[in-house]
Scaffold this motif. Structure first.
Motif, PDB file in Angstrom:
ATOM      1  N   ASN A   1      -5.164   6.178   5.148  1.00 24.18           N
ATOM      2  CA  ASN A   1      -6.004   5.127   4.577  1.00 24.18           C
ATOM      3  C   ASN A   1      -7.358   5.138   5.276  1.00 24.18           C
TER       4      ASN A   1
ATOM      5  N   GLY B   1      -6.299  -2.387   3.708  1.00 24.65           N
ATOM      6  CA  GLY B   1      -5.588  -1.631   2.689  1.00 24.65           C
ATOM      7  C   GLY B   1      -4.322  -0.954   3.167  1.00 24.65           C
TER       8      GLY B   1
ATOM      9  N   GLN C   1      -4.387   5.218  -3.940  1.00 21.99           N
ATOM     10  CA  GLN C   1      -4.860   3.856  -4.190  1.00 21.99           C
ATOM     11  C   GLN C   1      -6.339   3.740  -3.881  1.00 21.99           C
TER      12      GLN C   1
ATOM     13  N   ALA D   1      -2.235  -4.608   0.173  1.00 13.13           N
ATOM     14  CA  ALA D   1      -3.651  -4.375  -0.113  1.00 13.13           C
ATOM     15  C   ALA D   1      -4.185  -5.342  -1.166  1.00 13.13           C
TER      16      ALA D   1
ATOM     17  N   SER E   1       0.817  -1.206   0.000  1.00 13.24           N
ATOM     18  CA  SER E   1       0.000   0.000   0.000  1.00 13.24           C
ATOM     19  C   SER E   1       0.856   1.264   0.000  1.00 13.24           C
TER      20      SER E   1
ATOM     21  N   GLU F   1      -9.216   0.319  -3.308  1.00 10.70           N
ATOM     22  CA  GLU F   1      -9.586  -1.093  -3.335  1.00 10.70           C
ATOM     23  C   GLU F   1     -11.013  -1.236  -3.844  1.00 10.70           C
TER      24      GLU F   1
ATOM     25  N   TYR G   1      -9.748   3.584   0.360  1.00 10.68           N
ATOM     26  CA  TYR G   1      -8.867   4.426  -0.440  1.00 10.68           C
ATOM     27  C   TYR G   1      -7.765   4.981   0.445  1.00 10.68           C
TER      28      TYR G   1
ATOM     29  N   VAL H   1      -6.333  -3.926  -5.479  1.00 10.04           N
ATOM     30  CA  VAL H   1      -6.168  -2.481  -5.350  1.00 10.04           C
ATOM     31  C   VAL H   1      -5.572  -1.878  -6.626  1.00 10.04           C
TER      32      VAL H   1
END
Length: 385
Positions: free
Chosen positions: A245, A189, A211, A193, A156, A213, A227, A196
């Motif tokens: 996150n 995440g 990022q 993750a 991540s 998911e 996210y 993703v």
């Protein structure tokens, strides 16, 4: 006279025939050898072409030690093998699109030991714990100049940009900043993750990342389930990183493969390295991110690391630090906390390869203030290739 010369004529004919056949055979042999050489060259070129795009790597990590009450064990220290690949879609890799990707497998070298553990990172995901070989990472994507876009199971941005500055101990550590909150951190995440999409930008020491998911965690079928964002900047010996996150579509009472509603994590890290000395620290704010049994709680965590290379060739080092994670006062968990100090001495005999001795002096408490974990003393080897 004719009767005398006839055998001679036969011999001459036979010799000429043999010479002709030998010439034909030689030509055929040379042609075959040429074809074989060309085929071998083609095979060699094909192999060279593939291997030029693929970079294999690995890290064999194993430790042996004992707990303060006398239990002895041998444990994995998150060993892994893998490969990365990059294929340019034109002759100029720097200016054009490249296909990129990678796959990494964890290897269970020894049975997991319940008492002597060297790595907070559990290695495997929830469904793979105990497997002899399991997938740690698997992703593909594209790169263009300073940008990368990848999708799959990946490290991540919370970890690679916000927490990477503190991830330096050869054993222990990594327990107070929420990277591996549930198994390998794939569900929330923050670790490796799951499913993703990651977009990264990197130039002149600055790295930025985002990022998302997409896993359909709950019945709400949100397009983005979690996210995150991250940033990291390096200049000289100074490194600064932040990571964030959030679970966008969680479950109030999640199963092991579901994220918790309200899960949110923030981490900031800083490191500084000059000559023989390195120091690093991280601070995390965690909301409904950590788990104790079936209870998720809010907490704040701190990790610290210091290392000094004391030999003339800078191969020997001594390091020390601590991890401290404390639930917020309003979480009604009593005296529960996670706190331990770490000491380490090691020798770097090759790039990414070390032998070391380390100790985790644990003072973690349960809800009524009793010690809940034993201190661990041990030695290990990390061989990278």
């Amino acid at each position: 006279m004719k009767n005398v010369n006839f055998p001679l004529i036969n011999v001459i004919v036979i010799v000429m025939t043999l010479l002709l056949m030998n010439g034909i055979y030689a030509q055929a042999t040379n042609a075959e050898e040429t074809r074989t050489s060309e085929n071998e060259k083609k095979d060699s070129n094909w192999i060279d072409e593939i291997t030029s795009r693929v970079t294999p790597y690995g890290s064999i990590r194993i430790g042996a030690g004992f707990a303060e009450e006398g239990e002895i064990g041998i444990s994995n220290n998150a060993p892994r093998i893998g490969l990365n690949f990059k294929h340019a879609l034109s002759n100029n890799e720097a200016e054009n699109f490249n296909i990129i990707g990678g796959i990494e497998f964890g290897v269970n070298l020894v049975s997991r030991d319940d008492t002597v553990e060297f790595a907070v990172d559990p290695g495997a995901g929830i469904a793979q714990v105990g497997d002899a070989v399991f997938t740690r990472l698997g992703f593909v994507g594209v790169s263009y100049q300073d940008f990368e876009f990848t999708f799959g199971k990946q490290n991540s941005v919370y970890y690679t940009m916000g927490a990477i500055e503190i991830d330096r101990f050869l054993a222990f550590g990594g327990a107070a900043i929420g990277v591996w909150n549930i198994s390998d951190g794939g569900v929330s995440g923050t670790g490796r993750a799951n499913q993703v999409f990651v977009l990264k930008y990197q130039k002149n020491g600055l790295s930025l990342g985002a990022q998302a998911e997409a896993r359909n965690i709950s019945e709400n079928s949100e397009s983005i389930d979690t996210y995150g964002f991250g940033a990291n900047y390096k200049i000289g010996g100074l490194g600064i990183g932040v990571g964030y996150n959030k679970v966008n579509d969680g479950v109030e009472d999640p199963f092991p493969n579901q994220a918790k509603d309200g899960d949110e994590a923030f981490v900031a890290s800083v490191s500084y390295e000059i000559d023989r000395f390195t120091v690093a620290a991280s601070y995390a704010i965690l909301k409904q991110h950590q788990r104790l049994g079936d209870i998720f709680y809010d907490a704040k965590g701190v990790e610290f690391y210091a290392r000094y290379k004391f030999s003339t060739n800078k191969r020997w080092h001594v390091a020390a630090g601590f991890n401290y994670l404390k639930p917020d006062d309003d979480q009604n968990l009593g005296d529960f906390d996670t706190k331990f100090g770490i000491t380490e001495v090691g020798y770097n005999f090759k790039k990414s390869s070390h032998i070391f001795a380390a100790a985790s002096i644990d003072y973690s408490e349960d809800g009524i203030g009793d010690r809940r974990s034993q201190s661990i003393f041990g030695a290990g080897i990390r061989f990278g290739f």
